[in-house]
Design an enzyme around this catalytic site. Structure first.
Site, PDB file in Angstrom:
ATOM      1  N   HIS A  19      64.551  63.687  51.206  1.00 15.76           N
ATOM      2  CA  HIS A  19      65.668  64.627  51.011  1.00 15.76           C
ATOM      3  C   HIS A  19      66.837  63.930  50.324  1.00 15.76           C
ATOM      4  O   HIS A  19      67.469  64.491  49.426  1.00 15.76           O
ATOM      5  CB  HIS A  19      66.119  65.206  52.358  1.00 15.76           C
ATOM      6  CG  HIS A  19      64.997  65.800  53.151  1.00 15.76           C
ATOM      7  ND1 HIS A  19      64.957  65.789  54.514  1.00 15.76           N
ATOM      8  CD2 HIS A  19      63.847  66.412  52.760  1.00 15.76           C
ATOM      9  CE1 HIS A  19      63.838  66.365  54.933  1.00 15.76           C
ATOM     10  NE2 HIS A  19      63.152  66.744  53.885  1.00 15.76           N
ATOM     11  N   ASP A 112      70.478  71.158  50.801  1.00 16.71           N
ATOM     12  CA  ASP A 112      69.014  71.177  50.771  1.00 16.71           C
ATOM     13  C   ASP A 112      68.545  72.234  51.781  1.00 16.71           C
ATOM     14  O   ASP A 112      69.348  72.883  52.444  1.00 16.71           O
ATOM     15  CB  ASP A 112      68.418  69.782  51.008  1.00 16.71           C
ATOM     16  CG  ASP A 112      68.640  69.229  52.418  1.00 16.71           C
ATOM     17  OD1 ASP A 112      68.950  70.007  53.338  1.00 16.71           O
ATOM     18  OD2 ASP A 112      68.505  67.998  52.595  1.00 16.71           O
TER      19      ASP A 112
END
Length: 478
Positions: A19, A112
């Protein structure tokens, strides 16, 4: 004369290298191509040495939000996805506090998929909000359609006899669903459905793919498309990829010796073996892999991590944590393997500078867990894959690569269901490097090279992804 103020964008990353890296790389695009001021809010696990190194090396301004205390909020049986969701939920007050005070005032917040709980904060502060999907468009389609499937389908998804239909997209086989959909009674499934419901509440979606790679799914997601109509989703979807690491951290002596070894090998003769920042194998599977590599008689670089029986994502929060560079590999590799393969193989403990390896002319194949970041790094360097999915959305990635795009070989049975035997590993490694039994090309390498050219074109000035990100930048600038 008043100086021109640069536009300020804040990016929010959840814990985990898969991520953090794509978030930072997206931030760098805004800095380099649009002269934006970029701040990355990184909720960190604080248990990963590599994560710390990446945070310290970034060109973007990083604000580290330490992982909230999860005592009493999760139990030892909760998996990675649940822990991530709870971490991000508990970090919301800190995120709100920073966004309220940070100067200059941000024009946009980009989160995200685990950071979607921060979207209402952006709306409250009158800031544009975007979701950056660091994976591909087919996975995005499943995530946003999951709340509909939840209402339509009875029983467990994995027990369904037919593939899960998504309007305008390829169906998803029950065994390929993302980890969060494997058990509908598990807490992570409820968190997953929340993400699917929150994503369309943003002002737009940025996806780490490109138009020419996934046009059909992207059209389905966009206004007027079949999936968009089914969900009444009317937000823009921008394909801005491939976004990946362009370079590594500083070189080390171990990296220099690795590159020197690669320099001595023939072009496209080495298979690179790595299961990403979080993947682990069982003891039995590790031995079979070692013997399969040895039997193939092909050269290899293998990033070796100690076997762990319980979970295939056991190293997710701890990559690079080993205090010692020397992992006692001989304890869990077949007896004599290290000495027998010394001239043909290189064993790298824990973590390798993957981009450096994949860019090297000697690499001819990548036996990979199929994390999307690793997949893009492989494809954009023209390296064909052997798909070995372990967790998260990797089974979907493997199916996309092997069956739709034709960029990978894959095991007959999913590695998470059954131990892949040495004979099958030997065959796949030989085929990816040498072609089929008659030495004929299987077409995979040619298709990978073609996809590599397509990716370069998409990112070039005037290319589809370059134009898409420019459109987003223009909207953010107002």
């Amino acid at each position: 004369m008043e100086l021109h103020k640069s536009t300020h964008v804040v990016l929010l990353s959840s814990p985990g290298l898969g991520h953090l890296i794509p978030t930072i790389e997206l931030g760098k695009r805004f800095v380099h191509h649009h002269n934006f001021q970029v701040t990355v809010l990184a909720v960190t696990s604080q248990t990963s040495k590599t994560e710390t190194e990446i945070l310290n090396s970034s060109l973007c301004h990083i604000i580290d939000i330490p992982s909230p205390d999860l005592t009493g909020l999760v139990n030892e049986n909760n998996g990675v996805m649940t822990r991530l969701s709870v971490m991000m939920s508990e970090a919301v007050p800190a995120i709100k506090s920073i966004l309220s005070k940070i100067t200059p005032r941000p024009s946009a917040l980009i989160v995200d998929i685990f950071g979607t709980e921060a979207i209402p904060i952006a709306r409250e502060l009158n800031i544009l909000s975007y979701v950056y999907v660091a994976s591909h468009a087919w996975v995005l389609a499943l995530i946003v359609y999951a709340p509909v499937l939840d209402e339509k389908i009875e029983g467990e998804y994995v027990d369904q006899k037919e593939a899960l239909k998504i309007p305008g997209c390829n169906p998803v086989r029950p065994e390929d669903v993302v980890d969060s959909m494997l058990d509908r009674n598990d807490r992570k499934y409820k968190e997953f459905l929340k993400i699917g419901n929150r994503i369309p509440q943003s002002d737009g979606l940025l996806v780490n793919t490109w138009e020419e790679l996934q046009r059909k799914v992207l059209e389905a997601l966009r206004e007027g498309g079949l999936l968009s109509k089914a969900l009444n989703m009317k937000i823009p979807v921008y394909a801005v990829g491939p976004i990946e690491r362009e370079s590594e951290l500083e070189t080390s002596s171990s990296n220099e010796s690795l590159v020197k070894w690669l320099d001595e090998q023939r072009s496209e003769s080495v298979v690179y073996v790595s299961f990403g920042s979080g993947g682990t194998l069982s003891y039995e599977q590790m031995r079979e892999l070692a013997l399969g590599l040895e039997m193939s008689e092909q050269r290899f670089v293998w990033v070796v991590r100690a076997p762990i029986e319980e979970s295939v994502d056991a190293a997710f929060f701890t990559t690079g944590r080993s205090e010692s560079e020397e992992v006692e590999m001989s304890k869990y590799l077949p007896e004599g393997f290290i000495s027998r393969t010394r001239k043909v193989g290189l064993l790298v403990p824990e973590w390798a500078q993957q981009v450096t390896i994949l860019k090297h002319r000697s690499i001819g194949g990548f036996l990979s867990h199929c994390g999307w970041g690793s997949t893009l790094e492989s494809v954009t360097n023209g390296v064909p894959l052997i798909a070995w999915p372990l967790y998260a959305e990797q089974r979907m990635n493997a199916t996309l690569l092997a069956e739709e795009l034709g960029l990978a070989l894959r095991t007959a049975v999913l590695p998470t269901k059954k131990v892949v035997r040495r004979e099958e590993i030997e065959h796949m490694v030989r085929e990816i490097i040498q072609g089929d039994e008659n030495g004929k090309s299987n077409g995979i390498r040619e298709r990978v090279k073609e996809t590599q050219r397509s990716a370069v074109k998409a990112l070039s000035e005037g290319g589809s992804s370059y134009v898409a990100l420019s459109q987003v930048a223009k909207i953010i600038e107002g």
